[in-house]
Design a protein around this motif. Structure first.
Motif, short mmCIF file in Angstrom:
data_model
loop_
_atom_site.label_atom_id
_atom_site.label_comp_id
_atom_site.label_asym_id
_atom_site.label_seq_id
_atom_site.Cartn_x
_atom_site.Cartn_y
_atom_site.Cartn_z
N GLY A 88 41.51 41.75 44.12
CA GLY A 88 42.11 42.66 43.14
C GLY A 88 43.56 42.93 43.47
O GLY A 88 43.98 42.82 44.63
N TYR A 89 44.35 43.24 42.46
CA TYR A 89 45.75 43.56 42.68
C TYR A 89 46.27 44.45 41.57
O TYR A 89 45.65 44.57 40.49
CB TYR A 89 46.60 42.28 42.78
N TYR A 109 40.96 42.72 38.71
CA TYR A 109 40.06 42.50 39.85
C TYR A 109 38.82 41.75 39.39
O TYR A 109 38.47 41.73 38.21
CB TYR A 109 39.67 43.82 40.52
N GLU A 110 38.14 41.13 40.37
CA GLU A 110 36.90 40.40 40.08
C GLU A 110 36.02 40.41 41.33
O GLU A 110 36.50 40.19 42.45
CB GLU A 110 37.19 38.96 39.68
N ILE A 111 34.74 40.68 41.13
CA ILE A 111 33.73 40.66 42.19
C ILE A 111 32.74 39.54 41.86
O ILE A 111 32.15 39.54 40.77
CB ILE A 111 32.98 41.99 42.33
N SER A 152 40.54 44.08 33.88
CA SER A 152 42.00 44.12 33.93
C SER A 152 42.45 45.12 32.89
O SER A 152 41.75 45.38 31.91
CB SER A 152 42.61 42.73 33.66
N ALA A 153 43.62 45.70 33.10
CA ALA A 153 44.10 46.71 32.15
C ALA A 153 45.61 46.83 32.23
O ALA A 153 46.22 46.65 33.30
CB ALA A 153 43.46 48.07 32.42
N ILE A 154 46.19 47.15 31.09
CA ILE A 154 47.59 47.54 31.00
C ILE A 154 47.62 49.03 30.68
O ILE A 154 46.95 49.48 29.74
CB ILE A 154 48.33 46.75 29.92
N THR A 155 48.35 49.79 31.48
CA THR A 155 48.42 51.25 31.32
C THR A 155 49.85 51.68 31.08
O THR A 155 50.76 51.29 31.82
CB THR A 155 47.87 51.96 32.57
#
Length: 305
Positions: free
Chosen positions: A228-229, A249-251, A263-266
């Motif tokens: 994740g980043y 991120y990914e699990i 994932s998201a843009i805030t």
């Protein structure tokens, strides 16, 4: 209902005692009250709206004057509808640069803080549970010098604030470099049994601009792993500010299949009403193969004292 009444009474009593406590220069009292309205538009599902008190906290510190201090934080969260002792620990300064603390305390790891008072926007990424430490019980040593810091924590559990079983301990290590007043670089390597975590972040802050980047990887005992980043920029102008953040991120499980991702843009403007009241506004667009897409609008009122 009884728990709620006890909570309200406890906070009221603590607030009433605060002025008297602050009169003693050895005892400090601070805290915050966090309220919000959140509207969520779920793709393919019904929308949701929630409003109310998110969290209230009182922080107590006492300086005994002989290199020994004690800290205790009492927290109310609306989700649990009760009062919790969030953390309580003592700190002893062996030298001007080296100190040891023991008790229940928050992990050093992670760019985004656990408390709303340390966030640049309303929401956290949501991936902290996979990569950060949490409140822990144990012992931690911290060296803090000119441009360099290092810490080692030995705890019962990296993310278990009530765990008292010391059979399998967790170890969290930190190295931090501050080559200038504007730049901070921190790296964390944590181990608990067959679980290993690597968290690294860097920030640049000068005048009105703050930039940050964080990278996380983890390998878990069930042979799953995660990555994740985030990247974030904040700019303030007068009493206003604006934050833009992207995270992903990914699990994956042992077979390489995605268990959880996001994932998201805030985009989050803010306005400082006065020394005690901060208003935060947020628009967030989430995309996830495992949890679905959604758009969120939030309005937060954060009172600090």
């Amino acid at each position: 209902m009884k728990a709620i009444k006890r909570t309200a009474l406890g906070l009221a009593m603590a607030a009433a005692l605060a002025p008297a406590a602050q009169a003693d220069d050895k005892l400090s009292v601070s805290g915050f009250v966090d309220m919000s309205f959140v509207y969520t538009d779920n793709d393919g599902a019904a929308s949701e709206s929630v409003a109310g008190l998110d969290q209230a906290e009182l922080n107590f510190g006492y300086d005994f004057g002989n290199k020994l201090t004690v800290t205790a934080d009492v927290e109310y969260q609306n989700e649990s509808e009760g009062v919790d002792l969030e953390q309580a620990f003592l700190t002893y300064a062996l030298t001007d640069t080296f100190s040891v603390k023991a008790g229940r305390f928050l992990s050093y790891s992670g760019w985004e803080t656990e408390e709303p008072t340390g966030l640049f926007q309303y929401s956290g990424t949501g991936y902290a549970k996979h990569f950060y430490g949490y409140y822990q019980q144990g012992v931690s040593g911290l060296y803090s010098g000119d441009g360099f810091a290092a810490a080692v924590s030995v705890v019962n559990s990296l993310a278990g604030p009530t765990d008292t079983e010391a059979g399998q301990v967790g170890v969290e290590t930190m190295l931090a470099f501050m080559p200038s007043d504007d730049i901070t670089i921190k790296g964390f390597y944590s181990v608990e049994g067959d679980n290993t975590y690597l968290n690294a972040w860097a920030s640049y802050s000068m005048d009105a601009l703050t930039l940050a980047f964080e990278y996380n990887t983890a390998e878990y005992a069930d042979n799953s792993d995660g990555i994740g980043y985030l990247a974030m920029a904040n700019y303030s102008f007068g009493d206003s500010g604006i934050t833009v953040r992207f995270h992903d991120y990914e699990i994956e499980d042992a077979a390489g299949l995605t268990k959880e991702d996001g994932s998201a843009i805030t985009l989050s403007p803010s306005y400082t009403v006065n020394d005690n009241l901060l208003m935060v506004f947020e628009y967030r667009m989430d995309s996830s193969d495992s949890m679905g897409d959604k758009d969120t609008i939030a309005i937060e009122a954060l009172v600090t004292f």
